[in-house]
Design an enzyme around this catalytic site. Structure first.
Site, PDB file in Angstrom:
ATOM      1  N   CYS A  47       0.675  -1.263  -0.077  1.00 41.52           N
ATOM      2  CA  CYS A  47       0.007  -0.031  -0.045  1.00 41.52           C
ATOM      3  C   CYS A  47       0.674   1.259   0.055  1.00 41.52           C
ATOM      4  O   CYS A  47       2.064   1.300   0.143  1.00 41.52           O
ATOM      5  CB  CYS A  47      -0.866   0.105   1.193  1.00 41.52           C
ATOM      6  N   ARG A  78       1.662   1.837  -6.229  1.00 38.27           N
ATOM      7  CA  ARG A  78       2.061   0.818  -5.177  1.00 38.27           C
ATOM      8  C   ARG A  78       0.655  -0.221  -4.767  1.00 38.27           C
ATOM      9  O   ARG A  78       0.770  -1.117  -4.260  1.00 38.27           O
ATOM     10  CB  ARG A  78       2.268   1.601  -4.028  1.00 38.27           C
ATOM     11  N   TRP A 145      -3.622  -1.988  -1.658  1.00 36.64           N
ATOM     12  CA  TRP A 145      -3.506  -3.007  -2.616  1.00 36.64           C
ATOM     13  C   TRP A 145      -4.116  -4.351  -1.813  1.00 36.64           C
ATOM     14  O   TRP A 145      -3.215  -4.781  -0.668  1.00 36.64           O
ATOM     15  CB  TRP A 145      -2.104  -3.317  -3.158  1.00 36.64           C
ATOM     16  N   ASN A 172       0.681   0.596   6.311  1.00 38.00           N
ATOM     17  CA  ASN A 172       1.431  -0.120   5.262  1.00 38.00           C
ATOM     18  C   ASN A 172       1.913  -1.128   5.965  1.00 38.00           C
ATOM     19  O   ASN A 172       3.061  -0.995   6.747  1.00 38.00           O
ATOM     20  CB  ASN A 172       2.324   0.821   4.623  1.00 38.00           C
ATOM     21  N   GLY A 173       1.545  -2.504   5.636  1.00 36.77           N
ATOM     22  CA  GLY A 173       2.235  -3.738   6.373  1.00 36.77           C
ATOM     23  C   GLY A 173       1.265  -4.793   6.549  1.00 36.77           C
ATOM     24  O   GLY A 173       0.122  -4.827   6.207  1.00 36.77           O
ATOM     25  N   THR A 423      10.983 -10.194 -13.536  1.00 39.73           N
ATOM     26  CA  THR A 423      11.905  -9.371 -14.442  1.00 39.73           C
ATOM     27  C   THR A 423      13.298  -9.481 -14.057  1.00 39.73           C
ATOM     28  O   THR A 423      14.209  -9.614 -14.932  1.00 39.73           O
ATOM     29  CB  THR A 423      11.346  -8.018 -14.669  1.00 39.73           C
ATOM     30  N   SER A 424      13.378  -9.260 -12.683  1.00 39.86           N
ATOM     31  CA  SER A 424      14.710  -9.152 -12.209  1.00 39.86           C
ATOM     32  C   SER A 424      15.832 -10.719 -12.349  1.00 39.86           C
ATOM     33  O   SER A 424      16.690 -10.727 -12.769  1.00 39.86           O
ATOM     34  CB  SER A 424      15.008  -9.023 -10.545  1.00 39.86           C
ATOM     35  N   SER A 468      17.187  -7.156  -7.700  1.00 40.76           N
ATOM     36  CA  SER A 468      15.768  -6.698  -7.339  1.00 40.76           C
ATOM     37  C   SER A 468      15.753  -5.143  -7.753  1.00 40.76           C
ATOM     38  O   SER A 468      16.595  -4.205  -7.127  1.00 40.76           O
ATOM     39  CB  SER A 468      15.536  -7.046  -6.022  1.00 40.76           C
ATOM     40  N   GLN A 469      15.028  -4.713  -8.495  1.00 43.21           N
ATOM     41  CA  GLN A 469      14.662  -3.236  -8.829  1.00 43.21           C
ATOM     42  C   GLN A 469      14.365  -2.488  -7.563  1.00 43.21           C
ATOM     43  O   GLN A 469      15.197  -1.553  -7.453  1.00 43.21           O
ATOM     44  CB  GLN A 469      13.528  -3.231  -9.986  1.00 43.21           C
ATOM     45  N   SER A 470      13.504  -2.931  -6.977  1.00 40.41           N
ATOM     46  CA  SER A 470      12.982  -2.391  -5.518  1.00 40.41           C
ATOM     47  C   SER A 470      13.686  -2.357  -4.592  1.00 40.41           C
ATOM     48  O   SER A 470      13.806  -1.728  -3.564  1.00 40.41           O
ATOM     49  CB  SER A 470      11.534  -2.670  -5.300  1.00 40.41           C
ATOM     50  N   THR A 473      11.439  -6.779  -2.342  1.00 33.91           N
ATOM     51  CA  THR A 473      10.664  -7.956  -2.669  1.00 33.91           C
ATOM     52  C   THR A 473      10.766  -9.052  -1.721  1.00 33.91           C
ATOM     53  O   THR A 473      11.674  -9.514  -1.104  1.00 33.91           O
ATOM     54  CB  THR A 473      10.998  -8.566  -4.321  1.00 33.91           C
ATOM     55  N   GLU A 601      11.151 -12.866 -21.000  1.00 30.82           N
ATOM     56  CA  GLU A 601      10.680 -11.417 -20.490  1.00 30.82           C
ATOM     57  C   GLU A 601       9.671 -10.794 -21.319  1.00 30.82           C
ATOM     58  O   GLU A 601       8.925 -10.323 -21.050  1.00 30.82           O
ATOM     59  CB  GLU A 601      12.188 -10.720 -20.317  1.00 30.82           C
ATOM     60  N   GLU A 608       1.641  -9.734 -18.538  1.00 35.13           N
ATOM     61  CA  GLU A 608       1.521  -8.625 -17.363  1.00 35.13           C
ATOM     62  C   GLU A 608       0.572  -7.846 -17.666  1.00 35.13           C
ATOM     63  O   GLU A 608      -0.339  -7.412 -16.830  1.00 35.13           O
ATOM     64  CB  GLU A 608       2.873  -8.094 -17.031  1.00 35.13           C
ATOM     65  N   LYS A 724       3.911  -3.241  -8.088  1.00 33.15           N
ATOM     66  CA  LYS A 724       5.004  -2.646  -8.359  1.00 33.15           C
ATOM     67  C   LYS A 724       6.043  -3.468  -7.675  1.00 33.15           C
ATOM     68  O   LYS A 724       6.882  -4.005  -8.004  1.00 33.15           O
ATOM     69  CB  LYS A 724       5.458  -1.190  -8.203  1.00 33.15           C
TER      70      LYS A 724
END
Ligand code: UD1
Ligand code: BG6
Length: 729
Positions: A47, A78, A145, A172-173, A423-424, A468-470, A473, A601, A608, A724
């Protein structure tokens, strides 16, 4: 000393912080609830939370609403299935002790715009004055989310303590012990309206507050209430509290989930928004200022770049124009009982390295579109300062500041294990062959969740690389914890400075691709491959036999942004191709060698965002099953650019043609006739060195997925059911 029903509050000492006098309390063991903090913090609900507090700066209600809505718009990527806000019903600037009117709460299913519409509809149906000015006001907001309970107003945040909205919380959590807390609160007469884990939090706050004030004299402070609440929560959270008992005050706290405080201060003589305090600390109590709390820097950067990264177990109290930070220490006493000891902290503000342009769509309609088209620039940034061109006396080389001290250890390791998701993972798969070639070390591939499901062996002499982009994850972080426990060297490759991957790995490389907001990862993918190719070059730098090969790759890296600019010219052609595929049910993609990852990919992008079934298939496995699907109707993309697998792919094309396959062949410029003799659709792409070809080849497939989505009428930036950053297991 105050005794509650099972909760004892023991006044200990008084601390002065930043010019504010704050009472700090020591809470002792509670008989009512078991107090146990679990160590696994990676179950975060996906979230966004946001808050806006203006102090001694006059703001109209309409303005406050717009700041809150805008904050949510920035966080929407998000989570976007429901949203909510809370604002005050009337100005309560002078009401310090007496409760204000219950705050207003608006919650709506759907995206932010649905909330905005419903708020303005509700406002116009009442006599709420949008022009009413507030010299001080605290508003909170949330975009969700769903993990606990379907998307619906009752499950949206702010969650409330009850009818009077005494305490409101955005979260958030995930609270892992909410069932136990709920049962206890039910026994105390509380009723619940949502299926969320969050609802226990405001109810617990009310419980603590009511018990503390049973004598009728309100002495308990807002931060004391929150500290006591925190003591009972297990799981991961970033929370913002608003209460009618503490008007114009906000409390935020966190464990595990990210939270930032943004500070915009005004010079004493003017509060028109043009002059800022240049100090690196939050100024003393009472100065006009605007304060923002956000789970993500994207919602702050348009207001201020001065931020404080709130750390785990910190409690932030925003009151009377001042900010107090208390550290919640959940240590154990000698007798084994839980002990929480709030202590003050003062920390300098950091400066956000982010520009508003990075998070706006600019001339593009969608973030995914923008991010695909900015790959020449993002790749340039990824490589900036890391490639040494060489010259007459200097050799071409790669410098990765974050790895240079660890290269010897990596070279000595028995295996390199790539670990990631989505994707990663695909990016790591694309880079695997060049690592194997230049490093001579076996390279294993692990999807993070699968590694954990199998509890696969990880050894002390392994180098594990977390992609990992973010950097947030959950599965990747759990795998990182596992690898750390097993003594492996842990290397991170992430786009997010300060993320959990960046913080918890021994070393690593930031990919520096800039903010990626589209849920489907595009520019991060190409930057990840480039970083991993540079990692291979750095590890293999001491091998004389591969010098020429390495120099060729470095040369090709330097030219790569230009090649991406060329391949982006296929945009219209890909739109045409998308038009021809618009009503298909399914799309297969065949690749091998360097471009097996491209097939995976490309297919992932199509499924997606375009919501079309798509599978990436290893062409070498074609005869072992997939061939059964081939007929004259099913479209199949075959990647057959020039590399050592080219002749094998030519043979694959022949076999697919023999079965009347409907082929779309991606080939190197000038190869169209050679690959399919003019009898199938082709996508011609510029050639680069074989190991970097996946960076070029994915671009037309990203464009294809993008156009397919738009043509099919789906939301390209917010695909159905996806988020995301997947911070839940
Ligand atoms: C660093 C600076 C960059 C500066 C450059 C100048 C940062 C974030 N980067 O970049 O602004 O221009 O020096 O020489 O300040 N790390 C991990 N795990 C990860 C990612 C990174 O531990 O997942 C560590 C690295 O080992 C390193 C640090 O974070 O110690 C910064 O990494 P990176 O930004 O990649 O380093 P440089 O490219 O040298
Ligand atoms: C989600 C995203 O599934 O997580 C994907 O929607 C992403 O785009 C995946 O590839 C892994 O995320 P990260 O941040 O670890 O690279």
């Amino acid at each position: 000393m105050v005794f509650l029903d099972g909760i004892r509050l023991n006044r200990q000492n008084v601390i002065t912080i930043s010019g504010i006098t704050s009472a700090a309390f020591q809470f002792h063991h509670s008989d009512l609830f078991s107090v146990h903090f679990d160590q696994h913090l990676n179950f975060t609900e996906m979230c966004g939370i946001f808050a806006y507090l203006n102090y001694d700066v006059s703001r109209e209600r309409r303005y406050i609403l717009e700041v809150l809505f805008n904050g949510l718009r920035r966080l929407e990527y998000r989570g976007y299935d429901s949203a909510g806000i809370s604002i005050d019903s009337s100005s309560v600037a002078g009401a310090v002790r007496s409760p204000s009117d219950p705050p207003l709460v608006f919650r709506q299913e759907g995206n932010i715009e649905s909330l905005v519409k419903s708020v303005y509809q509700e406002v116009s149906a009442t006599d709420l004055n949008l022009e009413e000015s507030f010299s001080v006001h605290a508003g909170i907001a949330h975009t969700r989310w769903a993990t606990h309970g379907e998307p619906a107003p009752r499950n949206s945040h702010p969650q409330s303590s009850g009818a009077e909205n005494d305490f409101l919380v955005v979260h958030n959590g995930v609270i892992t012990n909410y069932e136990v807390l709920k049962q206890s609160l039910l026994r105390h007469g509380y009723t619940f309206e949502s299926e969320t884990d969050t609802e226990v939090i405001p109810k617990l706050a009310k419980f603590v507050f009511d018990k503390a004030n049973e004598g009728g004299d309100q002495t308990v402070t807002f931060s004391e209430v929150v500290l006591e609440v925190m003591r009972h929560l297990e799981g991961a959270y970033a929370l913002i509290f608003k209460s009618r008992h503490y008007p114009n005050e906000l409390i935020a706290c966190k464990r595990g989930s990210p939270l930032l405080l943004g500070v915009k201060e005004f010079a004493e003589e003017q509060n028109n928004g043009t002059s800022y305090n240049e100090m690196n600390f939050i100024s003393k109590n009472g100065h006009p200022k605007e304060l923002f709390l956000s789970s993500d820097p994207h919602a702050l950067v348009e207001h201020t770049k001065k931020v404080l990264v709130i750390e785990d177990s910190e409690v932030v109290d925003i009151k009377d124009g001042g900010v107090t930070i208390l550290k919640f220490d959940n240590g154990k006493r000698k007798d084994g009982k839980s002990l929480s000891r709030p202590a003050s902290v003062q920390r300098a503000l950091s400066i956000l390295e982010m520009e508003v342009e990075q998070i706006s769509k600019g001339k593009y309609k969608y973030y995914m579109q923008k991010e695909i088209h900015e790959q020449p620039e993002s790749l340039t940034t990824t490589m900036r300062g890391r490639l040494i061109r060489g010259g007459s006396s200097k050799r071409k080389s790669v410098l990765l500041g974050g790895l240079k001290d660890h290269l010897k250890t990596i070279r000595r390791s028995r295996r390199i294990v790539f670990i990631g998701c989505g994707t990663s993972y695909n990016a790591a798969l694309a880079a695997r062959p060049i690592l194997e070639e230049l490093c001579g070390i076996p390279v294993m591939m692990e999807i993070a969740s699968d590694l954990l499901d199998r509890q696969a062996p990880v050894y002390r002499d392994d180098t594990t690389i977390f992609v990992s982009q973010s950097g947030e994850t959950a599965d990747t972080l759990n795998a990182l914890e596992y690898a750390l426990e097993n003594g492996a060297l842990c290397v991170g490759i992430t786009n997010t400075v300060g993320s959990s991957v960046a913080r918890n790995t021994h070393c690593g490389v930031h990919i520096n691709a800039g903010s990626e907001i589209g849920v489907a990862s595009t520019k991060a993918y190409t930057s990840q491959i480039v970083v991993m190719a540079m990692v291979a070059l750095a590890i293999g730098a001491d091998t004389i036999s591969t010098k020429q090969r390495r120099e060729g790759i470095i040369e090709s890296l330097l030219n790569l942004p230009g090649k991406i600019r060329e391949v982006l010219k296929l945009d219209e052609e890909m739109k045409e191709l998308a038009r021809s595929l618009i009503s298909e049910q399914s799309l297969l993609m065949f690749g091998r060698g360097y471009n097996y990852a491209t097939a995976l990919e490309g297919a992932l992008k199509v499924k997606e965002v375009a919501l079309m079934h798509s599978e990436g298939i290893l062409a070498g496995e074609m005869k072992h099953g997939p061939l059964a699907l081939v007929d004259e109707t099913l479209p199949i993309v075959v990647i057959a650019t020039r590399d050592q697998c080219f002749s094998k792919q030519q043979s694959v094309i022949q076999q697919l043609k023999a079965r009347k396959g409907r082929l779309i062949v991606m080939c190197t410029e000038g190869d169209a006739a050679a690959v399919c003799g003019g009898s199938c659709r082709v996508i011609e792409v510029p050639q680069v060195v074989d190991c970097l070809q996946p960076v070029v080849n994915i671009v037309p497939l990203q464009l294809l997925a993008y156009h397919l989505t738009v043509l099919r009428g789906y939301n390209v930036d917010q695909p159905r059911n996806l988020a995301k950053s997947v911070t839940t297991e």
